[in-house]
Design a protein around this motif. Structure first.
Motif, short mmCIF file in Angstrom:
data_model
loop_
_atom_site.label_atom_id
_atom_site.label_comp_id
_atom_site.label_asym_id
_atom_site.label_seq_id
_atom_site.Cartn_x
_atom_site.Cartn_y
_atom_site.Cartn_z
N VAL A 28 1.30 4.49 -4.72
CA VAL A 28 0.40 5.15 -3.77
C VAL A 28 -0.46 4.08 -3.11
O VAL A 28 -1.35 3.53 -3.73
CB VAL A 28 -0.48 6.20 -4.49
N LEU A 29 -0.16 3.80 -1.84
CA LEU A 29 -0.87 2.72 -1.14
C LEU A 29 -1.79 3.22 -0.03
O LEU A 29 -2.63 2.49 0.44
CB LEU A 29 0.14 1.74 -0.52
N GLY A 46 4.29 2.93 -1.37
CA GLY A 46 5.09 1.83 -1.87
C GLY A 46 6.58 2.10 -1.67
O GLY A 46 7.37 1.17 -1.50
N PHE A 47 6.95 3.37 -1.67
CA PHE A 47 8.35 3.74 -1.46
C PHE A 47 8.77 3.41 -0.02
O PHE A 47 9.86 2.89 0.22
CB PHE A 47 8.58 5.22 -1.75
N ASP A 48 7.89 3.72 0.93
CA ASP A 48 8.14 3.39 2.33
C ASP A 48 8.25 1.87 2.49
O ASP A 48 9.11 1.36 3.20
CB ASP A 48 7.01 3.89 3.23
N PHE A 83 7.69 -0.34 -9.37
CA PHE A 83 6.51 0.39 -8.94
C PHE A 83 5.51 0.47 -10.07
O PHE A 83 5.89 0.63 -11.24
CB PHE A 83 6.88 1.82 -8.50
N THR A 84 4.24 0.34 -9.73
CA THR A 84 3.16 0.59 -10.67
C THR A 84 2.42 1.81 -10.16
O THR A 84 2.51 2.14 -8.98
CB THR A 84 2.20 -0.62 -10.75
N SER A 85 1.71 2.49 -11.06
CA SER A 85 0.96 3.65 -10.58
C SER A 85 -0.22 3.97 -11.47
O SER A 85 -0.15 3.92 -12.69
CB SER A 85 1.86 4.88 -10.50
N ARG A 86 -1.30 4.35 -10.81
CA ARG A 86 -2.50 4.83 -11.49
C ARG A 86 -2.46 6.36 -11.57
O ARG A 86 -3.30 6.97 -12.17
CB ARG A 86 -3.74 4.42 -10.70
#
Length: 167
Positions: free
Chosen positions: A54-55, A60-62, A78-81
């Motif tokens: 989620v940027l 991040g996927f885009d 991918f990392t994610s909070r």
């Protein structure tokens, strides 16, 4: 091994970038998808993208989809909070590591990819899959490239052109 690390959190990014650089990797960094596409466009080589899922406006996927246009063999982690349940299609089988992300896990994934990099893309994908622990998730089918093209278009527009030569 050339790595692009993308995370909007300056403290998290700088700590992880420093840890990866200590391992001898060439690490480039960016705080958002638009900046990361610009950085990637200027690189002659890019092996691994590590980015927050989620940027902001672009995910991040885009970002991954946009960069793989230039670097088709790019490996992405991918990392994610945040809980990314429901984003399996967008994740598209890439490793997903939830925060707190152990830098040792990122290093392990990169080392595994480097160990087999000469064997071709499928071997690298297998190494990345083998390196992931239970805190990592992988998921489903292809993501849409339409938004990726929008990122590229935005990055091209936002980047200043070179000054005209003086006669």
């Amino acid at each position: 091994m050339v790595v692009l690390y993308v995370d909007p959190n300056v403290e998290v990014r700088s700590t992880r970038v420093a840890s990866l650089a200590e391992q001898g990797y060439t690490v480039h960094e960016a705080d958002d998808a638009e900046t990361a596409v610009g950085v990637a466009q200027d690189l002659p080589e890019l092996n691994v993208l590590i980015c927050e899922g989620v940027l902001g406006e672009f995910t991040g996927f885009d970002l991954r989809d946009a960069i793989t246009e230039k670097f088709p063999a790019l490996q992405t982690v991918f990392t994610s909070r945040y809980d990314l349940t429901g984003f399996e299609e967008a994740i598209n089988g890439c490793p997903l590591v939830y925060d707190p992300v152990p830098v040792s896990k990122l290093i392990s994934i990169i080392k595994e990819a480097a160990a087999v990099s000469g064997a071709g893309q499928n071997a690298v994908e297998t190494a990345v899959a083998v390196a992931v622990s239970p805190i990592v998730q992988a998921a489903g089918p292809e993501a849409t490239p339409v938004v990726a093209q929008a990122i590229l278009a935005t990055a091209k527009v936002a980047r200043p052109s070179a000054p005209a030569p003086v006669p």
